[in-house]
Design a protein around this motif. Structure first.
Motif, PDB file in Angstrom:
ATOM      1  N   SER A 176     -45.763   9.711   8.355  1.00 15.24           N
ATOM      2  CA  SER A 176     -44.402   9.269   8.031  1.00 15.24           C
ATOM      3  C   SER A 176     -43.434  10.432   7.839  1.00 15.24           C
ATOM      4  O   SER A 176     -42.236  10.202   7.727  1.00 15.24           O
ATOM      5  N   PRO A 222     -44.571  -3.190   1.412  1.00 11.91           N
ATOM      6  CA  PRO A 222     -44.906  -2.836   2.793  1.00 11.91           C
ATOM      7  C   PRO A 222     -43.700  -2.267   3.533  1.00 11.91           C
ATOM      8  O   PRO A 222     -42.577  -2.757   3.369  1.00 11.91           O
ATOM      9  N   TYR A 223     -43.957  -1.248   4.343  1.00 12.72           N
ATOM     10  CA  TYR A 223     -42.891  -0.614   5.114  1.00 12.72           C
ATOM     11  C   TYR A 223     -43.153  -0.739   6.620  1.00 12.72           C
ATOM     12  O   TYR A 223     -42.281  -1.160   7.359  1.00 12.72           O
ATOM     13  N   CYS A 224     -44.377  -0.393   7.066  1.00 13.14           N
ATOM     14  CA  CYS A 224     -44.608  -0.331   8.524  1.00 13.14           C
ATOM     15  C   CYS A 224     -45.380  -1.535   9.072  1.00 13.14           C
ATOM     16  O   CYS A 224     -45.279  -1.830  10.259  1.00 13.14           O
ATOM     17  N   VAL A 241     -49.946   2.459   9.088  1.00  9.63           N
ATOM     18  CA  VAL A 241     -49.561   3.863   9.146  1.00  9.63           C
ATOM     19  C   VAL A 241     -49.145   4.408   7.775  1.00  9.63           C
ATOM     20  O   VAL A 241     -49.537   5.492   7.385  1.00  9.63           O
ATOM     21  N   MET A 298     -46.203   5.003  16.860  1.00  8.03           N
ATOM     22  CA  MET A 298     -45.745   4.497  15.561  1.00  8.03           C
ATOM     23  C   MET A 298     -44.242   4.704  15.486  1.00  8.03           C
ATOM     24  O   MET A 298     -43.653   5.388  16.311  1.00  8.03           O
ATOM     25  N   GLU A 299     -43.622   4.088  14.497  1.00  2.25           N
ATOM     26  CA  GLU A 299     -42.178   4.246  14.357  1.00  2.25           C
ATOM     27  C   GLU A 299     -41.843   5.701  14.050  1.00  2.25           C
ATOM     28  O   GLU A 299     -42.490   6.334  13.219  1.00  2.25           O
ATOM     29  N   ARG A 314     -43.131   0.152  -4.707  1.00  3.45           N
ATOM     30  CA  ARG A 314     -43.234   0.158  -3.247  1.00  3.45           C
ATOM     31  C   ARG A 314     -43.696  -1.197  -2.743  1.00  3.45           C
ATOM     32  O   ARG A 314     -44.402  -1.933  -3.436  1.00  3.45           O
ATOM     33  N   VAL A 371     -36.809  -2.335   2.261  1.00  5.47           N
ATOM     34  CA  VAL A 371     -36.510  -1.543   3.456  1.00  5.47           C
ATOM     35  C   VAL A 371     -37.802  -1.420   4.257  1.00  5.47           C
ATOM     36  O   VAL A 371     -38.831  -1.002   3.722  1.00  5.47           O
ATOM     37  N   MET A 372     -37.758  -1.835   5.502  1.00  5.74           N
ATOM     38  CA  MET A 372     -38.935  -1.776   6.368  1.00  5.74           C
ATOM     39  C   MET A 372     -38.502  -1.301   7.750  1.00  5.74           C
ATOM     40  O   MET A 372     -37.317  -1.143   8.014  1.00  5.74           O
ATOM     41  N   THR A 373     -39.469  -1.106   8.632  1.00  9.06           N
ATOM     42  CA  THR A 373     -39.129  -0.745  10.004  1.00  9.06           C
ATOM     43  C   THR A 373     -38.851  -2.009  10.811  1.00  9.06           C
ATOM     44  O   THR A 373     -39.311  -3.105  10.455  1.00  9.06           O
ATOM     45  N   ARG A 418     -43.007  10.243   2.015  1.00  9.36           N
ATOM     46  CA  ARG A 418     -43.030   9.026   1.191  1.00  9.36           C
ATOM     47  C   ARG A 418     -44.215   9.030   0.225  1.00  9.36           C
ATOM     48  O   ARG A 418     -44.112   8.520  -0.887  1.00  9.36           O
ATOM     49  N   MET A 420     -37.335   7.492   9.847  1.00  4.17           N
ATOM     50  CA  MET A 420     -35.878   7.462   9.744  1.00  4.17           C
ATOM     51  C   MET A 420     -35.508   7.685   8.276  1.00  4.17           C
ATOM     52  O   MET A 420     -35.184   6.746   7.544  1.00  4.17           O
ATOM     53  N   TRP A 438     -34.702   4.951   1.601  1.00  5.11           N
ATOM     54  CA  TRP A 438     -35.584   4.278   2.571  1.00  5.11           C
ATOM     55  C   TRP A 438     -36.945   3.922   1.991  1.00  5.11           C
ATOM     56  O   TRP A 438     -37.715   3.220   2.638  1.00  5.11           O
ATOM     57  N   THR A 439     -37.237   4.389   0.769  1.00 11.57           N
ATOM     58  CA  THR A 439     -38.514   4.013   0.147  1.00 11.57           C
ATOM     59  C   THR A 439     -38.383   2.762  -0.724  1.00 11.57           C
ATOM     60  O   THR A 439     -39.371   2.273  -1.248  1.00 11.57           O
ATOM     61  N   PHE A 445     -33.937  -3.368   8.089  1.00  7.83           N
ATOM     62  CA  PHE A 445     -34.961  -2.926   9.030  1.00  7.83           C
ATOM     63  C   PHE A 445     -34.438  -1.727   9.804  1.00  7.83           C
ATOM     64  O   PHE A 445     -33.376  -1.801  10.426  1.00  7.83           O
ATOM     65  N   LEU A 446     -35.179  -0.617   9.733  1.00 10.83           N
ATOM     66  CA  LEU A 446     -34.747   0.648  10.350  1.00 10.83           C
ATOM     67  C   LEU A 446     -35.507   0.889  11.648  1.00 10.83           C
ATOM     68  O   LEU A 446     -36.684   0.546  11.758  1.00 10.83           O
ATOM     69  N   MET A 492     -48.282  -1.740  10.005  1.00  4.08           N
ATOM     70  CA  MET A 492     -49.228  -1.437  11.080  1.00  4.08           C
ATOM     71  C   MET A 492     -50.251  -0.381  10.679  1.00  4.08           C
ATOM     72  O   MET A 492     -50.822   0.275  11.545  1.00  4.08           O
TER      73      MET A 492
END
Lengths: 463, 107
Positions: free
Chosen positions: A417, B54-56, B60, A117-118, B52, A131-133, A379, A121, A126-127, A255-256, B58
């Motif tokens: 996370s 979506p962040y990942c 997680v 998983m990521e 909030r 903001v996403m990965t 988070r 960061m 970042w919440t 995107f982080l 996938m």
């Protein structure tokens, strides 16, 4: 309830799980593969069996390598169960849940191929929505042909540059790349260069991506050492600092990315011993050369056992399948070793560039543990770095006491996370190594499940 | 705002998002469809009420939770769309919000 006992149950249908299933069924083992996603491929080959309508050039040849593997997997004769989240592993039995109900599967050997998983960061803001990965950006692209214009990509590592290049090939405008790779990392990585030469394809591909980004004229800011996501109810701008210069870029998408880490929750809950990998700054289950974990009935294959990439994952899945076949008496040790020889040679090539990449893209300390007190670390429970530091000062001696003091890691993501951040924070504050500081105790169920799924599994007791 | 690069597949199906009909292709990822439709925030947090999304993508992070077909805490990033599916924002502590939405809070 299931009626058959499978020789091998595999959790995860990424490259490791798919390749293991193909190998094991070819050796005559009965195999059941359970995967959370609706289709095979894992994250790296997400959407590989269901083209999203993109020009194939956009994703590139490395992605399409997964197609043949997925086709062999779907034809191998294993019992494949998509949409199945494994939440409990017992001796010889696992429990799963999903939109189509849940149940149990009985097995003789289990391969945990839950992937990576990521890496968190945790930067300011970042919440915020928007903001996403970078992984999320790529999943949206691969599985849904869905993109965001004028996004800012922040961080470092091959995946970050790959997604930017894929966006550019698709004709999507990228606002900027804020690269956090410190210039010193290039010097440090140089000494690993000679050993990395057998893995030259990785290095040349990486250089190719950077050239592609440069040629497209995207603004790239190097040596970024501070990032802040700004906005009230959603992202409005990304603020950055690189040494003496700083700036702000208006955007609604960031995107982080600062690398990936093994997703160890299932292996941990199953009682596998773990080791701290200082080169990769992450925990991984302790495994032998066949992927066998500290529990005699369980193997760990693919990136969950250490980040090595999709091709290495497929090789390690096959090695574990060979070991399972030998352990179950289907092939003898000589047959196992003869089949493994070629796989091990290929594996050495795949791993050659890894020390170079791990050194070059080692995340900066400032991006691993927030320097600012009000940055959220957990988070789910919204626990800040300041609250965690206070808890350490009040006597929390490790990650698990942090959890008890602050609820950090107790939300639905179960520490995925925040775990690496919280553990690094407590280690730094107490002057310990991260290996000494340890990690959260992870218990079943490893994903939140409805009570109905527990009932369907026969009311399994916790733990 | 997210957009699609693909030419829309036919025949399209529809889901109902906060009372609005959104066309999509069968089997598409629900979170992706919702992002393109401009749905958001997906939820507010139980702790502070913060928005909030979506962040990942996938499975997680659990930031993409919404109420799908009446079921709260559904991970939209792990859900495939189906014709007639209904999606609602998830407000704060899901159990309390769910009970209130179902008119069961004070009974």
């Amino acid at each position: 309830m299931s009626d058959a006992t499978f020789d091998l149950a595999i959790v995860g249908a990424g490259p490791a799980g798919m390749a293991a299933a193909v190998e094991a069924t070819a050796l005559g083992l009965s195999v059941c593969v359970l995967d959370e996603q609706a289709a095979p491929g894992g994250q790296i080959y997400r959407g590989i069996t269901r083209p999203a309508g993109l020009d194939p050039q956009v994703l590139g040849p490395d992605y399409w390598e997964g197609k043949a593997l997925a086709e062999r997997f779907l034809a191998c004769g294993c019992d494949y169960r998509p949409g199945s989240t494994v939440w409990h592993v017992d001796a010889g039995e696992l429990s799963f849940a999903g939109p189509h109900g849940g149940g149990t599967v009985a097995w003789r050997k289990l391969l945990n191929a839950t992937g990576a998983m990521e890496r968190p960061m945790p930067v300011a803001g970042w919440t915020l929505p928007g903001v996403m990965t970078a992984g999320a950006a790529q999943i949206l692209l691969k599985a849904s042909a869905t993109v965001a214009e004028n996004a800012v990509f922040c961080g470092s590592g091959p995946l970050l540059y790959l997604v930017v290049a894929q966006y550019l090939r698709a004709g999507v405008k990228v606002a900027a790349v804020l690269d956090t790779t410190p210039w010193q990392a290039y010097l440090g990585a140089l000494r690993h260069m000679p050993a990395a030469l057998p893995g030259w394809s990785y290095l040349s591909k990486g250089l190719g991506l950077l050239r592609e980004i440069g040629a497209a004229g995207v603004r790239v800011v190097r040596n970024v050492d501070r990032l802040e996501m700004r906005g009230r109810d959603a992202l409005e701008a990304v603020r950055w600092r690189a040494g003496a210069s700083e700036g702000e870029i208006a955007t609604s998408h960031a995107f982080l990315h600062q690398g990936i880490a093994p997703n160890t929750n299932l292996a941990r809950a199953a009682g596998c011993a773990h080791v701290w990998d200082e080169a990769q700054l992450s925990w991984r289950p302790r495994t032998d050369a066949w992927g066998a974990a500290s529990r005699p009935d369980l193997y760990c294959g693919g990136d969950v056992a250490g980040i090595a990439g999709a091709r290495a994952a497929a090789l390690s899945g096959r090695l574990s399948a060979l070991a399972a076949a030998a352990d179950l008496g289907r092939i003898d040790a000589a047959g196992r070793d003869a089949r493994a020889a070629g796989l091990r040679r290929a594996m050495r090539r795949e791993l050659a560039a890894r020390p170079f990449l791990d050194t070059l893209y080692r995340p900066l300390p400032a991006f691993r543990v927030p320097a600012v007190d009000d940055v959220v670390v957990c988070r789910c429970e919204e626990v800040t770095a300041g609250a965690l530091a206070d808890a350490v000062d009040a006597g929390a001696m490790g990650p698990n006491q942090l959890k008890a003091f602050t609820r950090c890691g107790m939300g639905p993501c179960q520490g995925r996370s925040c775990g690496l951040t919280a553990a690094a924070l407590v280690a730094a504050r107490l002057g310990m190594s991260e290996g000494e500081a340890g990690y959260f105790n992870i218990r079943f169920p490893v994903k939140p499940v409805p009570l109905g799924a527990v009932a369907a599994a026969g009311g399994k007791p916790a733990g | 705002m997210f957009r699609s690069l693909a030419t829309p597949e036919t025949p399209a199906i529809g889901i109902e998002v906060d009372g609005r009909r959104i066309a999509c292709a069968p089997g598409e990822n629900l979170a992706a469809v919702l992002l393109r439709a401009g749905f958001g925030p997906f939820r507010s947090t139980p702790v502070s009420g913060a928005p909030r999304m979506p962040y990942c993508m996938m499975g997680v992070c659990f930031d993409c939770l919404a109420v799908v077909d009446g079921v709260p805490n559904s991970q939209t990033c792990l859900t495939a769309v189906a014709d007639g599916m209904t999606v609602r924002r998830q407000e704060g502590a899901s159990a309390a919000a769910f009970l209130a939405a179902e008119g069961l809070a004070d009974e």
